[in-house]
Design an enzyme around this catalytic site. Structure first.
Site, PDB file in Angstrom:
ATOM      1  N   SER A 301      -0.345   5.778   5.463  1.00 37.33           N
ATOM      2  CA  SER A 301      -0.181   7.325   5.213  1.00 37.33           C
ATOM      3  C   SER A 301      -1.473   7.756   5.566  1.00 37.33           C
ATOM      4  CB  SER A 301       0.237   7.606   3.892  1.00 37.33           C
ATOM      5  OG  SER A 301      -0.576   6.726   3.007  1.00 37.33           O
ATOM      6  N   HIS A 331       6.008   1.139   2.506  1.00 42.88           N
ATOM      7  CA  HIS A 331       4.942   1.756   1.884  1.00 42.88           C
ATOM      8  C   HIS A 331       5.501   2.564   0.621  1.00 42.88           C
ATOM      9  CE1 HIS A 331       1.053   3.214   1.951  1.00 42.88           C
ATOM     10  NE2 HIS A 331       1.115   4.288   2.914  1.00 42.88           N
ATOM     11  N   HIS A 377       1.443  -7.503  -0.270  1.00 40.15           N
ATOM     12  CA  HIS A 377       0.494  -6.427   0.212  1.00 40.15           C
ATOM     13  C   HIS A 377      -0.071  -7.102   1.736  1.00 40.15           C
ATOM     14  CE1 HIS A 377      -2.752  -3.542   0.362  1.00 40.15           C
ATOM     15  NE2 HIS A 377      -2.016  -2.666  -0.509  1.00 40.15           N
ATOM     16  N   ARG A 386      -4.479  -1.984  -9.617  1.00 37.69           N
ATOM     17  CA  ARG A 386      -3.851  -0.942  -9.958  1.00 37.69           C
ATOM     18  C   ARG A 386      -2.584  -1.180 -10.858  1.00 37.69           C
ATOM     19  NH1 ARG A 386      -2.924   1.818  -4.143  1.00 37.69           N
ATOM     20  NH2 ARG A 386      -2.269  -0.427  -3.936  1.00 37.69           N
ATOM     21  N   ASP A 465       3.012  -0.834  -7.014  1.00 34.26           N
ATOM     22  CA  ASP A 465       4.476  -0.025  -7.120  1.00 34.26           C
ATOM     23  C   ASP A 465       5.202  -1.034  -8.076  1.00 34.26           C
ATOM     24  OD1 ASP A 465       4.058   1.998  -5.106  1.00 34.26           O
ATOM     25  OD2 ASP A 465       4.396   0.577  -3.428  1.00 34.26           O
TER      26      ASP A 465
HETATM   27  N1  NMX Z   1       9.580 -10.063  -0.504  1.00 31.50           N
HETATM   28  C1  NMX Z   1      10.179 -10.671   0.654  1.00 31.50           C
HETATM   29  N2  NMX Z   1       9.391 -11.015   1.557  1.00 31.50           N
HETATM   30  C2  NMX Z   1       8.300 -10.749   2.092  1.00 31.50           C
HETATM   31  C3  NMX Z   1       7.654  -9.861   0.747  1.00 31.50           C
HETATM   32  C4  NMX Z   1       8.131  -9.665  -0.390  1.00 31.50           C
HETATM   33  N3  NMX Z   1       7.819  -9.061  -1.513  1.00 31.50           N
HETATM   34  N4  NMX Z   1       6.358  -9.696   0.948  1.00 31.50           N
HETATM   35  C5  NMX Z   1       6.055 -10.232   2.328  1.00 31.50           C
HETATM   36  N5  NMX Z   1       7.291 -10.653   2.802  1.00 31.50           N
HETATM   37  C6  NMX Z   1       7.567 -11.429   4.177  1.00 31.50           C
HETATM   38  C7  NMX Z   1       7.186 -10.351   5.001  1.00 31.50           C
HETATM   39  O1  NMX Z   1       8.396  -9.408   5.114  1.00 31.50           O
HETATM   40  C8  NMX Z   1       6.801 -11.013   6.387  1.00 31.50           C
HETATM   41  O2  NMX Z   1       8.114 -11.631   6.834  1.00 31.50           O
HETATM   42  P1  NMX Z   1       8.474 -11.486   8.289  1.00 31.50           P
HETATM   43  O3  NMX Z   1       7.483 -12.578   8.808  1.00 31.50           O
HETATM   44  O4  NMX Z   1       9.858 -12.021   8.592  1.00 31.50           O
HETATM   45  O5  NMX Z   1       8.230 -10.262   8.923  1.00 31.50           O
HETATM   46  C9  NMX Z   1       6.076 -12.128   5.758  1.00 31.50           C
HETATM   47  O6  NMX Z   1       6.581 -12.241   4.290  1.00 31.50           O
HETATM   48  C10 NMX Z   1       4.578 -12.091   5.983  1.00 31.50           C
HETATM   49  O7  NMX Z   1       4.305 -10.930   5.354  1.00 31.50           O
HETATM   50  P2  NMX Z   1       2.634 -10.746   4.997  1.00 31.50           P
HETATM   51  O8  NMX Z   1       1.951 -10.985   5.991  1.00 31.50           O
HETATM   52  O9  NMX Z   1       2.578 -11.376   3.682  1.00 31.50           O
HETATM   53  O10 NMX Z   1       2.916  -9.137   4.619  1.00 31.50           O
HETATM   54  P3  NMX Z   1       2.739  -8.005   5.376  1.00 31.50           P
HETATM   55  O11 NMX Z   1       1.322  -7.563   5.614  1.00 31.50           O
HETATM   56  O12 NMX Z   1       3.620  -8.345   6.740  1.00 31.50           O
HETATM   57  O13 NMX Z   1       3.673  -6.807   4.629  1.00 31.50           O
HETATM   58  C11 NMX Z   1       4.121  -5.393   2.589  1.00 31.50           C
HETATM   59  C12 NMX Z   1       3.127  -6.501   3.316  1.00 31.50           C
HETATM   60  C13 NMX Z   1       3.550  -4.685   1.515  1.00 31.50           C
HETATM   61  C14 NMX Z   1       4.905  -4.691   3.636  1.00 31.50           C
HETATM   62  C15 NMX Z   1       5.446  -6.698   1.974  1.00 31.50           C
HETATM   63  O14 NMX Z   1       4.645  -7.445   1.278  1.00 31.50           O
HETATM   64  C16 NMX Z   1       6.473  -6.161   1.625  1.00 31.50           C
HETATM   65  O15 NMX Z   1       7.315  -5.666   2.241  1.00 31.50           O
HETATM   66  N6  NMX Z   1       6.380  -5.980   0.066  1.00 31.50           N
HETATM   67  C17 NMX Z   1       7.479  -5.290  -0.604  1.00 31.50           C
HETATM   68  C18 NMX Z   1       7.639  -3.799  -0.553  1.00 31.50           C
HETATM   69  C19 NMX Z   1       6.196  -3.274  -1.195  1.00 31.50           C
HETATM   70  O16 NMX Z   1       6.012  -3.699  -2.370  1.00 31.50           O
HETATM   71  N7  NMX Z   1       5.639  -2.389  -0.370  1.00 31.50           N
HETATM   72  C20 NMX Z   1       4.540  -1.472  -1.385  1.00 31.50           C
HETATM   73  C21 NMX Z   1       3.038  -2.084  -0.819  1.00 31.50           C
HETATM   74  C22 NMX Z   1       2.187  -1.440  -1.694  1.00 31.50           C
HETATM   75  N8  NMX Z   1       1.211  -0.652  -0.953  1.00 31.50           N
HETATM   76  O17 NMX Z   1       1.328  -0.051   0.073  1.00 31.50           O
HETATM   77  O18 NMX Z   1       0.114  -0.374  -1.723  1.00 31.50           O
END
Ligand code: NMX
Length: 534
Positions: A301, A331, A377, A386, A465
């Site tokens: 964002s 997000h 994250h 937070r 979150d």
């Molecule tokens: N549950 C399951 N799988 C996960 C999770 C989770 N909570 N977090 C990361 N992964 C997976 C991710 O999908 C990725 O899989 P693939 O290689 O198949 O694409 C793999 O682990 C590596 O991801 P990362 O490099 O650790 O994290 P990335 O930077 O790609 O993503 C988020 C960060 C925040 C998008 C991810 O952790 C996520 O989807 N979390 C759950 C949604 C969430 O809580 N979002 C709020 C973020 C808070 N914020 O924006 O401040």
């Protein structure tokens, strides 16, 4: 001419600094005089005006605008110096991984208001969340920081006094008038439209009043861009809570609008307009707004808003664009997903769920190809501060809340599972999965037993979150779709962070926010380039 200028200056002076301590006495005296005596002795009034005009530098008044007016040229010089003296120094290497992987770890943006350390978490102008809680003015002793104070800190880099914050609160209240067509624009959408869609539409309707757009059309000199940008930014910040509250009440409370209360600060007023007058909810809202206000510039964002602003789109347009990025489930929508997910756990297993049951439920979520919302994250590598400050708030105000207790159990259960994912060998995963299927009825097995084998979750810890929806839920804001996109709540305060970046953006050729235009390449280009480099 002098007379008119003086009267205008005096009225500006009176409205701006009525509450400022250093000039309070003279202003109070002036107010007394203007009420009756000056009517009797108009020439004396003129003389006084003239003396005021000569001796008082209106722009030295202790308000936010004046501070910025002083700061911006200094910052402009600083930026020029950095560009000319350090412009050619390398900040890192760009790898193929970074280009393919969403630019993770690639330093590519200037963002003055906050900096995110992977281990420590966010710092607003150098201050951590606990430091902000300690230093920023509060509504009551030992209370949560007033978000207006954080706004001041973000924009000036200085911790404001309580008087400065109170004056800013008043200024924001004074600016918070919503034109009728904004409500009509929202009403044109079906009530079933997602709250974020309605909210973004309301913000777009607010844009009609953009001072920047008007000034630009009149041909304003680029060195003056920051002035209408400032007006737009503060108006936007002042007005979004009322628009957000309207969307909430339209969808969930039969459209009964609650007007702002001029005795309340920004956070408390928002809580009030939503329909929540519990002082603890007001405290929560102050904390909520404060911690959601800024999180560096690279998140979806913030970056979207910044990108759009770099085309000199006004703050309303940039903010509306940012909202649309925020509405995505990875997000801002994660906030909604967490609350819905927690409620689905309770529905299936009851409130007194054991850790073993929770463990199974987490696996079920993962096996169905979903992420565990509220964990992980893009930058952080430790538990989000937070999250921690919200947990402390819960321990203080709602320790027995069943959903809070569930959130606490998740803190124990989820990280070990996410940590183990990538380490699970095909064979052990296969057995683990069989074991899981014995315990669980409905989740479909992943297509390949090694599905999680290469999955390496870089941060298994809870993010902001994981906690916020549960706190709002406790005080009666139970509508997950609203608690959602960091929700409208988060978004409402997202706009706090942008003004500095916009203000300092519009400063002429050495623009702080230069027009963004990174280079993109094709997969073919990467392959050829790497072959040559090898
Ligand atoms: N549950 C399951 N799988 C996960 C999770 C989770 N909570 N977090 C990361 N992964 C997976 C991710 O999908 C990725 O899989 P693939 O290689 O198949 O694409 C793999 O682990 C590596 O991801 P990362 O490099 O650790 O994290 P990335 O930077 O790609 O993503 C988020 C960060 C925040 C998008 C991810 O952790 C996520 O989807 N979390 C759950 C949604 C969430 O809580 N979002 C709020 C973020 C808070 N914020 O924006 O401040």
């Amino acid at each position: 001419m002098v007379f008119f200028r003086t009267v205008t200056a005096l009225s500006r002076l009176r409205s701006r600094v009525g509450q400022q301590s250093n000039l309070a006495n003279s202003v109070r005296w002036l107010q007394m005089q203007t009420s009756s005596d000056l009517v009797l002795s108009f020439p004396l009034f003129l003389l006084l005006c003239f003396v005021f005009f000569l001796v008082i530098d209106i722009d030295s008044i202790d308000d936010l605008h004046s501070h910025l007016k002083e700061m911006i040229p200094e910052q402009q010089e600083r930026l020029k110096k950095v560009k000319s003296e350090l412009g050619k120094i390398q900040l890192g290497n760009i790898t193929v991984d970074m280009v393919i992987g969403g630019m993770r770890g690639m330093t590519g943006l200037l963002w003055e208001t906050s900096l995110l350390d992977p281990d420590e978490g966010i710092r607003f102008r150098g201050l951590s969340i606990p430091e902000c809680q300690k230093l920023l003015p509060t509504a009551k002793p030992d209370g949560e920081p007033l978000p207006e104070g954080l706004l001041w800190l973000l924009l000036t880099g200085k911790v404001p006094t309580k008087e400065q914050v109170d004056a800013l609160s008043k200024e924001l209240r004074d600016r918070a008038t919503i034109p009728d067509y904004v409500y009509k624009a929202i009403d044109a959408l079906p009530e079933t439209a997602h709250p974020m869609t309605q909210f973004a539409s309301g913000v777009m309707a607010l844009q009609v009043q953009s001072e920047f757009q008007k000034a630009y059309e009149k041909g304003i000199h680029k060195s003056k861009y920051w002035e209408p940008t400032y007006e737009d930014s503060l108006n936007l910040i002042a007005r979004v809570p009322a628009v957000a509250a309207y969307v909430f009440r339209r969808i969930y409370k039969d459209g009964q609008v609650i007007p702002k209360d001029d005795s309340l600060d920004y956070g408390a007023n928002f809580s009030h307009m939503l329909g929540f007058d519990d002082p603890k909810m007001q405290e929560l809202m102050r904390l909520y707004v404060t911690i959601h206000s800024d999180h560096e510039g690279g998140n979806v964002s913030a970056h979207t808003g910044h990108l759009v602003a770099s085309a000199l789109s006004d703050p309303y347009l940039s903010f509306a664009a940012a909202l649309n990025g925020l509405a995505g489930p990875l997000h801002g929508l994660a906030n909604q997903e967490v609350l819905l997910w927690i409620k689905s756990v309770v529905e299936e297993c009851g409130e007194n769920i054991t850790k073993e049951q929770l463990n199974d439920y987490v696996w079920k979520t993962l096996n169905s190809g979903k992420v565990v919302p509220g964990f992980g994250h893009g930058v952080l590598r430790k538990t989000d501060p937070r999250y921690i400050c919200q947990r402390e708030f819960a321990l203080k105000h709602l320790p027995d809340d069943p959903l809070f207790q569930l959130v606490s159990k998740l803190f124990e259960v989820v990280p070990p599972i996410l940590t183990e994912l990538g380490k699970v060998s095909c064979l052990s995963f296969f057995f683990e999965q069989r074991l899981f299927l014995l315990h669980s009825s409905s989740s479909p097995p992943p297509s390949c037993p090694g599905y999680f084998k290469d999955l390496f979750v870089k941060n298994p810890w809870p993010n902001v979150d994981a906690h916020s929806g549960v706190l709002l839920n406790h005080f009666g804001l139970t509508e997950a779709r609203y608690c959602s996109p960091y929700s409208i709540l988060y978004c409402s305060f997202w706009c706090i962070k942008e003004p500095w970046n916009l203000l300092s953006a519009d400063m002429g050729p050495s623009s702080w926010v230069a027009l963004e235009r990174p280079k993109s390449v094709t997969l073919d280009w990467i392959e050829k380039h790497c072959k040559k480099a090898a």
